[in-house]
Design a protein around this motif. Structure first.
Motif, PDB file in Angstrom:
ATOM      1  N   ASP A 104       0.839  -1.196   0.000  1.00 18.84           N
ATOM      2  CA  ASP A 104       0.000   0.000   0.000  1.00 18.84           C
ATOM      3  C   ASP A 104       0.880   1.255   0.000  1.00 18.84           C
ATOM      4  O   ASP A 104       1.475   1.600   1.018  1.00 18.84           O
ATOM      5  CB  ASP A 104      -0.912  -0.018   1.224  1.00 18.84           C
ATOM      6  CG  ASP A 104      -1.835   1.189   1.321  1.00 18.84           C
ATOM      7  OD1 ASP A 104      -1.755   2.096   0.467  1.00 18.84           O
ATOM      8  OD2 ASP A 104      -2.640   1.216   2.270  1.00 18.84           O
ATOM      9  N   LEU A 105       0.942   1.920  -1.147  1.00 18.40           N
ATOM     10  CA  LEU A 105       1.751   3.135  -1.298  1.00 18.40           C
ATOM     11  C   LEU A 105       0.935   4.409  -1.079  1.00 18.40           C
ATOM     12  O   LEU A 105       1.413   5.502  -1.372  1.00 18.40           O
ATOM     13  CB  LEU A 105       2.383   3.171  -2.696  1.00 18.40           C
ATOM     14  CG  LEU A 105       3.402   2.074  -2.998  1.00 18.40           C
ATOM     15  CD1 LEU A 105       3.792   2.106  -4.471  1.00 18.40           C
ATOM     16  CD2 LEU A 105       4.623   2.209  -2.105  1.00 18.40           C
ATOM     17  N   SER A 106      -0.263   4.281  -0.556  1.00 19.31           N
ATOM     18  CA  SER A 106      -1.120   5.454  -0.356  1.00 19.31           C
ATOM     19  C   SER A 106      -0.462   6.457   0.590  1.00 19.31           C
ATOM     20  O   SER A 106       0.385   6.106   1.419  1.00 19.31           O
ATOM     21  CB  SER A 106      -2.482   5.041   0.205  1.00 19.31           C
ATOM     22  OG  SER A 106      -2.357   4.598   1.549  1.00 19.31           O
ATOM     23  N   ALA A 107      -0.868   7.709   0.456  1.00 19.02           N
ATOM     24  CA  ALA A 107      -0.323   8.777   1.297  1.00 19.02           C
ATOM     25  C   ALA A 107      -0.607   8.528   2.772  1.00 19.02           C
ATOM     26  O   ALA A 107       0.198   8.902   3.628  1.00 19.02           O
ATOM     27  CB  ALA A 107      -0.880  10.129   0.861  1.00 19.02           C
ATOM     28  N   ASP A 108      -1.726   7.894   3.087  1.00 18.76           N
ATOM     29  CA  ASP A 108      -2.037   7.586   4.482  1.00 18.76           C
ATOM     30  C   ASP A 108      -1.127   6.508   5.049  1.00 18.76           C
ATOM     31  O   ASP A 108      -0.726   6.571   6.204  1.00 18.76           O
ATOM     32  CB  ASP A 108      -3.489   7.126   4.633  1.00 18.76           C
ATOM     33  CG  ASP A 108      -4.481   8.263   4.519  1.00 18.76           C
ATOM     34  OD1 ASP A 108      -4.082   9.437   4.691  1.00 18.76           O
ATOM     35  OD2 ASP A 108      -5.668   7.985   4.250  1.00 18.76           O
ATOM     36  N   ASN A 109      -0.805   5.501   4.245  1.00 19.79           N
ATOM     37  CA  ASN A 109       0.000   4.381   4.730  1.00 19.79           C
ATOM     38  C   ASN A 109       1.502   4.609   4.587  1.00 19.79           C
ATOM     39  O   ASN A 109       2.275   4.148   5.427  1.00 19.79           O
ATOM     40  CB  ASN A 109      -0.382   3.086   4.001  1.00 19.79           C
ATOM     41  CG  ASN A 109       0.252   1.881   4.642  1.00 19.79           C
ATOM     42  OD1 ASN A 109       0.017   1.599   5.816  1.00 19.79           O
ATOM     43  ND2 ASN A 109       1.060   1.172   3.889  1.00 19.79           N
ATOM     44  N   ALA A 110       1.907   5.288   3.534  1.00 18.13           N
ATOM     45  CA  ALA A 110       3.335   5.467   3.247  1.00 18.13           C
ATOM     46  C   ALA A 110       3.602   6.908   2.817  1.00 18.13           C
ATOM     47  O   ALA A 110       3.950   7.172   1.660  1.00 18.13           O
ATOM     48  CB  ALA A 110       3.768   4.479   2.168  1.00 18.13           C
ATOM     49  N   PRO A 111       3.449   7.853   3.743  1.00 21.21           N
ATOM     50  CA  PRO A 111       3.687   9.250   3.389  1.00 21.21           C
ATOM     51  C   PRO A 111       5.181   9.510   3.149  1.00 21.21           C
ATOM     52  O   PRO A 111       6.020   8.664   3.482  1.00 21.21           O
ATOM     53  CB  PRO A 111       3.206  10.002   4.634  1.00 21.21           C
ATOM     54  CG  PRO A 111       3.404   9.041   5.753  1.00 21.21           C
ATOM     55  CD  PRO A 111       3.115   7.688   5.158  1.00 21.21           C
ATOM     56  N   PRO A 112       5.519  10.661   2.568  1.00 22.47           N
ATOM     57  CA  PRO A 112       6.932  10.994   2.410  1.00 22.47           C
ATOM     58  C   PRO A 112       7.658  10.841   3.751  1.00 22.47           C
ATOM     59  O   PRO A 112       7.135  11.195   4.804  1.00 22.47           O
ATOM     60  CB  PRO A 112       6.912  12.459   1.958  1.00 22.47           C
ATOM     61  CG  PRO A 112       5.603  12.572   1.233  1.00 22.47           C
ATOM     62  CD  PRO A 112       4.645  11.711   2.025  1.00 22.47           C
ATOM     63  N   GLY A 113       8.859  10.277   3.664  1.00 19.46           N
ATOM     64  CA  GLY A 113       9.640  10.004   4.864  1.00 19.46           C
ATOM     65  C   GLY A 113       9.538   8.553   5.298  1.00 19.46           C
ATOM     66  O   GLY A 113      10.350   8.082   6.091  1.00 19.46           O
ATOM     67  N   THR A 114       8.568   7.828   4.755  1.00 22.50           N
ATOM     68  CA  THR A 114       8.440   6.414   5.085  1.00 22.50           C
ATOM     69  C   THR A 114       9.619   5.654   4.491  1.00 22.50           C
ATOM     70  O   THR A 114       9.976   5.854   3.336  1.00 22.50           O
ATOM     71  CB  THR A 114       7.125   5.830   4.522  1.00 22.50           C
ATOM     72  OG1 THR A 114       6.031   6.530   5.098  1.00 22.50           O
ATOM     73  CG2 THR A 114       6.997   4.344   4.821  1.00 22.50           C
ATOM     74  N   ARG A 115      10.201   4.802   5.310  1.00 26.48           N
ATOM     75  CA  ARG A 115      11.303   3.963   4.839  1.00 26.48           C
ATOM     76  C   ARG A 115      10.803   2.536   4.678  1.00 26.48           C
ATOM     77  O   ARG A 115      10.102   2.022   5.551  1.00 26.48           O
ATOM     78  CB  ARG A 115      12.479   4.034   5.794  1.00 26.48           C
ATOM     79  CG  ARG A 115      13.141   5.407   5.740  1.00 26.48           C
ATOM     80  CD  ARG A 115      14.388   5.494   6.539  1.00 26.48           C
ATOM     81  NE  ARG A 115      15.010   6.797   6.331  1.00 26.48           N
ATOM     82  CZ  ARG A 115      16.174   7.137   6.819  1.00 26.48           C
ATOM     83  NH1 ARG A 115      16.865   6.281   7.561  1.00 26.48           N
ATOM     84  NH2 ARG A 115      16.669   8.337   6.581  1.00 26.48           N
ATOM     85  N   LEU A 116      11.180   1.951   3.547  1.00 26.60           N
ATOM     86  CA  LEU A 116      10.807   0.575   3.241  1.00 26.60           C
ATOM     87  C   LEU A 116      12.061  -0.276   3.142  1.00 26.60           C
ATOM     88  O   LEU A 116      12.986   0.066   2.405  1.00 26.60           O
ATOM     89  CB  LEU A 116      10.041   0.505   1.916  1.00 26.60           C
ATOM     90  CG  LEU A 116       8.761   1.327   1.799  1.00 26.60           C
ATOM     91  CD1 LEU A 116       8.206   1.234   0.378  1.00 26.60           C
ATOM     92  CD2 LEU A 116       7.739   0.885   2.822  1.00 26.60           C
TER      93      LEU A 116
END
Length: 174
Positions: free
Chosen positions: A90-102
């Motif tokens: 899920d790359l949505s803004a709610d789940n993976a906003p900018p700054g999210t590290r994968l």
């Protein structure tokens, strides 16, 4: 909308060795200098940098596998989208906003705040309706066209690697 939110998989790796060229890889290497090693990112000028050099926050293009499966229909056409990494996540803004590290395989990437909206090439390959769909106001926050990212920790990746939400960096508040 049912893509995994905390742990998914890397479904496809695509290197762009030249303009209009695609190489589907089983494994690849991400580096700080090149992004996906052998890809042309570091040779592509950007209109968003003062000197026209490649934008460091657009080092990798990451697209959701479920979105491209819907748009491209045939898996053999996924690579035409022009992204390097296709993830069932899920790359949505709610789940993976900018700054999210994968964390993916041996690497860590960070989603940046540079929008990834598609271009005329995407429309040529999949049609104007596909481009309108991924950017429709009702769906925009889902990031169906994908996200931009940069390499934080270099190393090897392989198709089938787990994609794990490692860290979500929140902006500092004053």
């Amino acid at each position: 909308m049912r893509a995994p939110k905390d742990e998914g998989t890397l479904d496809l790796i695509v290197r762009r060795p030249g303009v209009g060229e695609r190489e589907v890889l089983h494994a690849g290497t991400l580096s700080f200098d090149e992004g996906l090693v052998g890809d042309t990112w570091k040779l592509r000028p950007s209109r968003h940098t003062p000197d026209g050099s490649p934008h460091p926050d657009e080092q990798l293009n990451v697209m959701g596998a479920r979105a491209i499966a819907l748009i491209a229909v045939e898996r053999s056409r996924w690579a035409l989208a022009g992204d390097q990494l296709y993830v069932d996540f899920d790359l949505s803004a709610d789940n993976a906003p900018p700054g999210t590290r994968l964390a993916i395989g041996d690497v860590v990437i960070e989603i940046t705040d540079r929008p990834h909206l598609g271009c005329s090439k995407f429309a040529e390959r999949f049609g104007n309706d596909a481009l309108k769909f991924v950017n429709a106001p009702a769906f925009r926050m889902l990031n169906l066209r994908g996200v931009n990212a940069r390499v934080v920790s270099a190393g090897a990746i392989r198709v089938g690697d787990r994609v794990v939400k490692a860290i979500v960096k929140r902006p500092a508040t004053t």
